[in-house]
Design a protein around this motif. Structure first.
Motif, short mmCIF file in Angstrom:
data_model
loop_
_atom_site.label_atom_id
_atom_site.label_comp_id
_atom_site.label_asym_id
_atom_site.label_seq_id
_atom_site.Cartn_x
_atom_site.Cartn_y
_atom_site.Cartn_z
N GLU A 26 26.26 23.74 38.31
CA GLU A 26 27.22 23.93 37.06
C GLU A 26 27.47 24.99 35.92
O GLU A 26 26.90 26.29 36.26
N GLY A 70 27.05 17.94 35.20
CA GLY A 70 25.78 18.11 34.38
C GLY A 70 26.19 17.98 32.94
O GLY A 70 27.67 17.51 32.92
N ASN A 71 25.94 18.17 32.14
CA ASN A 71 26.08 18.37 30.76
C ASN A 71 27.05 18.55 30.05
O ASN A 71 28.39 18.55 29.63
N TRP A 96 25.31 23.78 25.55
CA TRP A 96 25.00 24.48 26.25
C TRP A 96 24.72 25.86 25.26
O TRP A 96 24.20 26.20 25.01
N ASN A 171 28.77 12.24 33.49
CA ASN A 171 27.40 12.75 33.77
C ASN A 171 26.52 12.37 32.74
O ASN A 171 26.50 12.51 31.41
N GLU A 172 25.63 11.69 32.88
CA GLU A 172 23.76 11.22 32.14
C GLU A 172 24.29 10.30 30.97
O GLU A 172 24.22 10.31 29.50
N TRP A 177 21.84 13.37 24.20
CA TRP A 177 22.29 14.77 23.80
C TRP A 177 23.79 14.83 24.39
O TRP A 177 24.49 15.97 24.15
N TYR A 243 13.09 14.82 37.13
CA TYR A 243 13.06 15.92 37.06
C TYR A 243 11.48 15.58 36.51
O TYR A 243 11.06 15.07 35.53
N GLU A 291 20.71 14.95 40.70
CA GLU A 291 19.64 15.66 39.86
C GLU A 291 18.12 15.46 40.13
O GLU A 291 17.97 13.88 40.06
N TRP A 295 11.61 21.37 36.77
CA TRP A 295 11.34 21.55 35.74
C TRP A 295 10.92 21.86 34.75
O TRP A 295 11.02 20.55 34.19
N LEU A 315 17.24 27.69 31.58
CA LEU A 315 17.16 27.80 32.61
C LEU A 315 16.45 28.18 34.15
O LEU A 315 16.68 27.74 35.33
N ALA A 347 19.16 20.39 41.46
CA ALA A 347 19.72 20.35 41.24
C ALA A 347 18.30 21.86 40.27
O ALA A 347 17.67 21.90 40.16
N ILE A 353 17.19 26.94 37.09
CA ILE A 353 16.30 25.95 37.75
C ILE A 353 16.42 25.45 39.47
O ILE A 353 17.03 24.60 40.43
O1 AHR Z 1 20.62 20.23 35.96
C1 AHR Z 1 20.98 20.37 33.57
C2 AHR Z 1 21.24 19.51 33.48
O2 AHR Z 1 19.91 18.09 33.51
C3 AHR Z 1 22.19 18.94 33.38
O3 AHR Z 1 23.41 19.59 33.16
C4 AHR Z 1 22.18 17.34 33.17
O4 AHR Z 1 22.84 16.62 33.79
C5 AHR Z 1 20.18 17.67 33.18
O5 AHR Z 1 20.28 16.52 31.86
#
Ligand code: AHR
Length: 497
Positions: A26, A70-71, A96, A171-172, A177, A243, A291, A295, A315, A347, A353
């Motif tokens: 990411e 990812g986010n 981020w 993504n998510e 968030w 995670y 993912e 973490w 991270l 991930a 991570i």
């Molecule tokens: O992998 C880190 C983050 O974890 C990613 O950006 C997101 O999709 C998840 O919350």
């Protein structure tokens, strides 16, 4: 303590889709800048990619890498990352809260993936954008030429299309968030219409719909049922993310957490099959666990970082030995579901991570979790067999009847090789395992690799690799019976052929 195992060539779960050994890069922290890409580094190639990092990635044989988030993808304009580098805009990266320089984008990442022998799993922005940006991006990456976006790619120096096959629809999207969070209904409709448009551009693609961000989401299960109601016939996979951490420093409980993952997978399979029945569909939907990892180590550190800097150390979990054991158990869980989990992404891959770490301007090195990932990716290709295991069990804070031993086995029928992956979770005792291997009578033990350490909290650093595997395990095979002593808290790979 003793355990028994029965393994037979004919007890098959399913063919392992090698894409379960995928990973993720990411635009986050130092994954891209200072990770895979660092022009000026003594080991950078002519395009700025670090050759030392590529070497460590290649060794892992990562078949597919998810990108660019990812986010991050939920507020990303992919157009910022193509064309002459000096003209690319610097932007606020909202997920981020950093500055994105856009010096790496779609074309550079496709180049890097090619160099390390991976496919790209591309995510489209369904947060701030939607159908139009997604159909333009796929025209840019996959259409041969003669149209606005495909010719733009050619003008950027890429005559041939990248032919990216696997695409994530956002993504998510359930997460508060997430920039552009959606309700299940909103996301289901948008994902379905975006999928339709993308398939009109390229009918050969495979699409992943966003499942819940994790099992603790209040809408978990209802989210999957609703979004799949809208997208079932348009997509090929639903995503799972999870995670784990050992916040309470309770190792027995921590090492059992792949049981939660197992339950998660079974639940999502049931939801997919419920929607299949509801729609009278002939199609079976598969799972993309895109993912997964440990973490939790870096959380406090990250809260102290200043916003709006370029590639800060976000991270950067520093993994210990027990994390490697849990990662091994999670990989075993995927193999036990080889019939339905067809993709999975550790991930992430570099610095964030990650199994691979770098120093800016300096060394690249392997974290503890690098090793189980390496072993399963390299040796776990073929057909996943169903181990019939009778293991002593324990209860922990959150789990009951946790088998001390986790086991998966993969038969490579062409090479006539069998790899058996085992974790012993017992904190103080070794377990003596006897296995009925009658259908492998003609095989011999090629190697018994062990990852063990007296200190569950032992870590690797750039200076010292404290947690590394050895091949002095004692597995032996005689008259169709395999005997092995599994040391306390150990990761084992027994290879036969
Ligand atoms: O992998 C880190 C983050 O974890 C990613 O950006 C997101 O999709 C998840 O919350």
């Amino acid at each position: 303590l003793k355990a028994e195992l029965n393994l037979d060539k004919n007890y098959q779960i399913g063919k392992v889709d090698e894409r379960i050994y995928g990973s993720f890069i990411e635009h986050l922290g130092r994954a891209v800048y200072g990770g895979i890409y660092e022009p000026g580094h003594p080991k950078a190639d002519e395009h700025g990619f670090r050759k030392d990092v590529m070497e460590l990635v290649r060794a892992l044989r990562v078949p597919i890498v998810r990108y660019p988030g990812g986010n991050m993808v939920s507020a990303y304009n992919w157009e910022d990352g193509v064309g002459p580098k000096e003209e690319r805009p610097q932007r606020l990266e909202l997920a981020w809260r950093t500055i994105e320089t856009n010096q790496v984008g779609t074309n550079e990442f496709a180049d890097w993936a090619r160099k390390v022998g991976s496919e790209v799993m591309m995510a489209v922005n369904l947060g701030t954008r939607g159908i139009d940006a997604a159909r333009n991006l796929i025209e840019y990456t996959n259409h041969p030429g003669g149209t606005y976006w495909s010719d733009l790619r050619r003008s950027h120096g890429y005559e041939n299309p990248h032919n990216i096959k696997t695409w994530c629809l956002g993504n998510e999207m359930d997460g508060p968030w997430q920039v552009g969070q959606k309700t299940a209904y909103e996301y289901g409709r948008l994902a379905s219409e975006t999928a339709k448009a993308m398939r009109l551009v390229d009918p050969n693609i495979e699409l992943v719909a966003c499942g819940s961000s994790n099992t603790d989401m209040p809408t978990f299960a209802e989210w999957e049922a609703t979004i799949l109601d809208h997208t079932y016939e348009q997509v090929d996979y639903v995503s799972l993310h999870q995670y784990y951490g050992n916040h309470e420093n309770d190792s027995a409980n921590y090492l059992a957490k792949n049981m939660d993952m197992d339950h998660f997978i079974k639940t999502v399979i049931s939801i997919c099959d419920y929607i299949k029945a509801k729609h009278r569909s002939k199609k079976t939907l598969n799972l993309s666990f895109d993912e997964w990892n440990v973490w939790y180590h870096s959380g406090e550190h990250d809260k102290k970082l200043e916003p709006w800097t370029i590639a800060p150390p976000q991270l950067e979990d520093h993994y210990n030995f027990e994390d490697a054991l849990l990662v091994g158990s999670m990989l075993i869980t995927f193999l036990q579901h080889a019939d339905r989990v067809k993709m999975a992404c550790l991930a992430q891959l570099v610095n964030v991570i990650a199994p691979i770490m770098t120093e800016n301007g300096g060394r690249a090195w392997k974290q503890t979790i690098y090793y189980p990932y390496l072993h399963v990716s390299v040796f776990g290709r073929g057909v996943s067999l169903q181990p019939i295991l009778s293991s002593p069990k324990y209860d922990s804070k959150e789990f009951t009847d946790v088998p001390y031993i986790d086991c998966a086995a993969v038969l490579n029928e062409e090479a006539e090789e069998l790899s058996v992956f085992l974790v012993n979770k017992h904190l103080s005792e070794s377990i003596s395992l006897t296995a009925d291997f009658r259908s492998f009578k003609e095989y011999r033990v090629l190697e018994h690799i062990v990852l063990e350490n007296d200190d569950l909290k032992a870590v690797n650093t750039a200076e010292q690799q404290t947690v590394i595997p050895h091949a002095r395990g004692d597995a032996s095979l005689k008259d169709g019976t395999l005997s092995v002593n599994l040391s306390k808290t150990s990761w084992n790979v027994i290879r036969l052929g």
